[in-house]
Design a protein around this motif. Structure first.
Motif, PDB file in Angstrom:
ATOM      1  N   GLY A   1       0.915  -1.340  -0.023  1.00 14.35           N
ATOM      2  CA  GLY A   1      -0.073  -0.183   0.039  1.00 14.35           C
ATOM      3  C   GLY A   1       0.850   1.409  -0.004  1.00 14.35           C
ATOM      4  N   GLY A   2       2.003   1.330   0.851  1.00 14.74           N
ATOM      5  CA  GLY A   2       2.618   2.425   0.694  1.00 14.74           C
ATOM      6  C   GLY A   2       3.373   2.704  -0.628  1.00 14.74           C
ATOM      7  N   GLY A   3       4.007   1.631  -1.141  1.00 13.78           N
ATOM      8  CA  GLY A   3       4.572   1.610  -2.598  1.00 13.78           C
ATOM      9  C   GLY A   3       3.537   2.271  -3.618  1.00 13.78           C
ATOM     10  N   VAL A   4       2.331   1.774  -3.455  1.00 14.70           N
ATOM     11  CA  VAL A   4       1.195   2.404  -4.360  1.00 14.70           C
ATOM     12  C   VAL A   4       1.097   3.767  -4.101  1.00 14.70           C
ATOM     13  CG1 VAL A   4      -1.208   1.966  -5.022  1.00 14.70           C
ATOM     14  CG2 VAL A   4       0.051   0.263  -4.724  1.00 14.70           C
ATOM     15  N   LEU A   5       0.969   4.289  -2.686  1.00 14.84           N
ATOM     16  CA  LEU A   5       0.884   5.571  -2.618  1.00 14.84           C
ATOM     17  C   LEU A   5       1.997   6.398  -2.886  1.00 14.84           C
ATOM     18  CD1 LEU A   5      -0.753   7.618  -0.909  1.00 14.84           C
ATOM     19  CD2 LEU A   5       0.498   6.771   1.348  1.00 14.84           C
TER      20      LEU A   5
ATOM     21  N   GLY B   1     -12.509  19.996 -23.622  1.00 10.47           N
ATOM     22  CA  GLY B   1     -12.384  20.638 -22.293  1.00 10.47           C
ATOM     23  C   GLY B   1     -11.580  19.766 -21.203  1.00 10.47           C
ATOM     24  N   VAL B   2     -10.847  18.841 -21.944  1.00 10.56           N
ATOM     25  CA  VAL B   2      -9.864  18.322 -21.131  1.00 10.56           C
ATOM     26  C   VAL B   2      -8.364  18.612 -21.583  1.00 10.56           C
ATOM     27  CG1 VAL B   2      -9.097  16.017 -20.534  1.00 10.56           C
ATOM     28  CG2 VAL B   2     -11.611  16.477 -20.665  1.00 10.56           C
ATOM     29  N   GLY B   3      -7.465  18.797 -20.710  1.00  7.34           N
ATOM     30  CA  GLY B   3      -6.188  19.090 -21.194  1.00  7.34           C
ATOM     31  C   GLY B   3      -5.313  17.896 -21.072  1.00  7.34           C
ATOM     32  N   PRO B   4      -4.039  18.159 -21.459  1.00  6.86           N
ATOM     33  CA  PRO B   4      -3.114  17.205 -21.478  1.00  6.86           C
ATOM     34  C   PRO B   4      -2.578  16.442 -20.095  1.00  6.86           C
ATOM     35  CG  PRO B   4      -2.026  19.110 -21.987  1.00  6.86           C
ATOM     36  CD  PRO B   4      -3.449  19.640 -21.880  1.00  6.86           C
ATOM     37  N   ASN B   5      -3.104  17.340 -19.084  1.00  4.81           N
ATOM     38  CA  ASN B   5      -2.613  16.876 -17.780  1.00  4.81           C
ATOM     39  C   ASN B   5      -3.885  16.166 -17.126  1.00  4.81           C
ATOM     40  OD1 ASN B   5      -4.537  18.915 -17.120  1.00  4.81           O
ATOM     41  ND2 ASN B   5      -3.028  20.093 -15.675  1.00  4.81           N
ATOM     42  N   PHE B   6      -5.002  16.142 -17.684  1.00  5.99           N
ATOM     43  CA  PHE B   6      -6.089  15.388 -16.924  1.00  5.99           C
ATOM     44  C   PHE B   6      -5.873  13.884 -16.570  1.00  5.99           C
ATOM     45  CE2 PHE B   6      -9.879  12.634 -17.556  1.00  5.99           C
ATOM     46  CZ  PHE B   6     -10.465  13.068 -16.483  1.00  5.99           C
ATOM     47  N   LEU B   7      -5.376  13.203 -17.570  1.00  2.00           N
ATOM     48  CA  LEU B   7      -5.123  11.851 -17.133  1.00  2.00           C
ATOM     49  C   LEU B   7      -4.166  11.376 -16.323  1.00  2.00           C
ATOM     50  CD1 LEU B   7      -6.192   8.932 -18.135  1.00  2.00           C
ATOM     51  CD2 LEU B   7      -4.383   8.770 -19.914  1.00  2.00           C
ATOM     52  N   PRO B   8      -2.810  12.002 -16.273  1.00  2.45           N
ATOM     53  CA  PRO B   8      -1.952  11.901 -15.294  1.00  2.45           C
ATOM     54  C   PRO B   8      -2.342  12.323 -13.917  1.00  2.45           C
ATOM     55  CG  PRO B   8      -0.920  13.087 -17.245  1.00  2.45           C
ATOM     56  CD  PRO B   8      -2.307  12.864 -17.436  1.00  2.45           C
ATOM     57  N   TRP B   9      -3.259  13.392 -13.752  1.00  2.00           N
ATOM     58  CA  TRP B   9      -3.813  13.594 -12.671  1.00  2.00           C
ATOM     59  C   TRP B   9      -4.779  12.561 -12.063  1.00  2.00           C
ATOM     60  CZ3 TRP B   9      -1.908  16.292  -8.863  1.00  2.00           C
ATOM     61  CH2 TRP B   9      -1.003  17.437  -9.202  1.00  2.00           C
ATOM     62  N   MET B  10      -5.613  12.153 -12.920  1.00  2.00           N
ATOM     63  CA  MET B  10      -6.575  11.147 -12.810  1.00  2.00           C
ATOM     64  C   MET B  10      -5.952   9.571 -12.255  1.00  2.00           C
ATOM     65  SD  MET B  10      -9.745   9.751 -14.849  1.00  2.00           S
ATOM     66  CE  MET B  10      -8.823   8.639 -15.823  1.00  2.00           C
ATOM     67  N   ILE B  11      -5.130   9.464 -12.773  1.00  5.95           N
ATOM     68  CA  ILE B  11      -4.345   8.101 -12.474  1.00  5.95           C
ATOM     69  C   ILE B  11      -3.517   8.210 -11.135  1.00  5.95           C
ATOM     70  CG2 ILE B  11      -2.460   6.527 -13.052  1.00  5.95           C
ATOM     71  CD1 ILE B  11      -3.243   7.081 -16.110  1.00  5.95           C
ATOM     72  N   ALA B  12      -3.045   9.471 -10.954  1.00  9.30           N
ATOM     73  CA  ALA B  12      -2.009   9.796  -9.736  1.00  9.30           C
ATOM     74  C   ALA B  12      -3.393   9.817  -8.567  1.00  9.30           C
ATOM     75  CB  ALA B  12      -1.622  11.196  -9.807  1.00  9.30           C
ATOM     76  N   GLY B  13      -4.153  10.461  -8.747  1.00 10.56           N
ATOM     77  CA  GLY B  13      -5.266  10.545  -7.639  1.00 10.56           C
ATOM     78  C   GLY B  13      -5.726   8.988  -7.371  1.00 10.56           C
ATOM     79  N   MET B  14      -6.152   8.345  -8.394  1.00 14.20           N
ATOM     80  CA  MET B  14      -6.599   6.849  -7.984  1.00 14.20           C
ATOM     81  C   MET B  14      -5.478   6.011  -7.295  1.00 14.20           C
ATOM     82  SD  MET B  14      -9.604   7.121  -8.813  1.00 14.20           S
ATOM     83  CE  MET B  14     -10.083   5.489  -8.843  1.00 14.20           C
TER      84      MET B  14
ATOM     85  N   LEU C   1      -5.543   7.031  -3.936  1.00 21.15           N
ATOM     86  CA  LEU C   1      -6.588   6.606  -3.133  1.00 21.15           C
ATOM     87  C   LEU C   1      -6.436   5.074  -2.728  1.00 21.15           C
ATOM     88  CD1 LEU C   1      -9.463   7.018  -2.101  1.00 21.15           C
ATOM     89  CD2 LEU C   1     -10.449   6.266  -4.364  1.00 21.15           C
ATOM     90  N   CYS C   2      -6.158   4.299  -3.907  1.00 21.79           N
ATOM     91  CA  CYS C   2      -5.828   2.801  -3.480  1.00 21.79           C
ATOM     92  C   CYS C   2      -4.693   2.354  -2.742  1.00 21.79           C
ATOM     93  CB  CYS C   2      -5.539   2.258  -5.126  1.00 21.79           C
ATOM     94  SG  CYS C   2      -6.959   2.084  -6.137  1.00 21.79           S
ATOM     95  N   GLY C   3      -3.494   3.251  -2.790  1.00 22.66           N
ATOM     96  CA  GLY C   3      -2.384   3.267  -1.562  1.00 22.66           C
ATOM     97  C   GLY C   3      -3.063   3.379  -0.225  1.00 22.66           C
ATOM     98  N   VAL C   4      -3.873   4.479  -0.059  1.00 24.75           N
ATOM     99  CA  VAL C   4      -4.245   4.849   1.158  1.00 24.75           C
ATOM    100  C   VAL C   4      -5.231   3.789   1.527  1.00 24.75           C
ATOM    101  CG1 VAL C   4      -5.915   6.342   2.438  1.00 24.75           C
ATOM    102  CG2 VAL C   4      -4.049   7.172   1.118  1.00 24.75           C
TER     103      VAL C   4
END
Length: 172
Positions: free
Chosen positions: A16-20, A41-54, A57-60
């Motif tokens: 979990g810590g590694g995923v985080l 309306g979606v910029g090039p940083n949308f997907l990296p931010w979405m994946i980082a957020g997920m 969340l999964c790590g936590v």
């Protein structure tokens, strides 16, 4: 296998810590990507931010699960107690051969070779008989071509993405 000791929780918490950490590293990289809205309306940083957020969340959630009792309802793993390393060698050889030969043989043939070697490794890991028979090898090659050819044609003909081909026609 449903141990609730700290020794069984430690690997779970480390995963979990590694995923985080991976999620946080991706978020740190996403900061440098410009955020101007593009098509829809979606910029090039949308997907990296979405994946980082997920990933964060999964790590936590994995760390929380580890410290609140671990994976309580998990089933006993199937298969052998230890990894079968020759299978890893076959699959790795397929991937490395694909990377080394893709410009020489073209996408379709190199991916078919990758498929052939990977399937051989998986069959051997499952201890299936007749893994090297001529019929089995022929079926694996044909299946590899049947999978890789439509992918090649989709990318080159419909999406206009250049992949290495065997000929200059763009169809093989």
């Amino acid at each position: 296998m449903n141990e609730n000791t700290s020794s069984s929780r430690t690997p779970q918490a480390l995963v979990g810590g590694g995923v985080l950490l991976i999620g946080l590293a991706l978020a740190a990289g996403a900061v440098s990507i410009p955020g101007g809205a593009g098509y829809g309306g979606v910029g090039p940083n949308f997907l990296p931010w979405m994946i980082a957020g997920m990933l964060v969340l999964c790590g936590v959630l994995i760390v929380r699960e580890a410290f609140t009792g671990g994976y309580r309802n998990r089933e006993e793993p199937s298969g052998a107690a230890n990894a079968w390393w020759p299978g890893l060698v076959w699959v790795s050889a397929g991937m490395l051969a694909n990377a080394a030969l893709i410009t020489l043989l073209g996408f379709i043939l190199s991916c078919s070779l990758c498929y052939l070697l990977a399937v051989q490794g998986l069959r051997r890991a499952m201890q299936q008989p007749a893994t090297m028979s001529a019929r089995t090898l022929a079926v694996d090659v044909v299946t590899g071509i049947a999978i890789s050819a439509p992918v090649f044609w989709m990318f080159t003909q419909f999406l206009a993405i250049n992949l290495p081909g065997l000929t200059s026609s763009g169809w093989i």
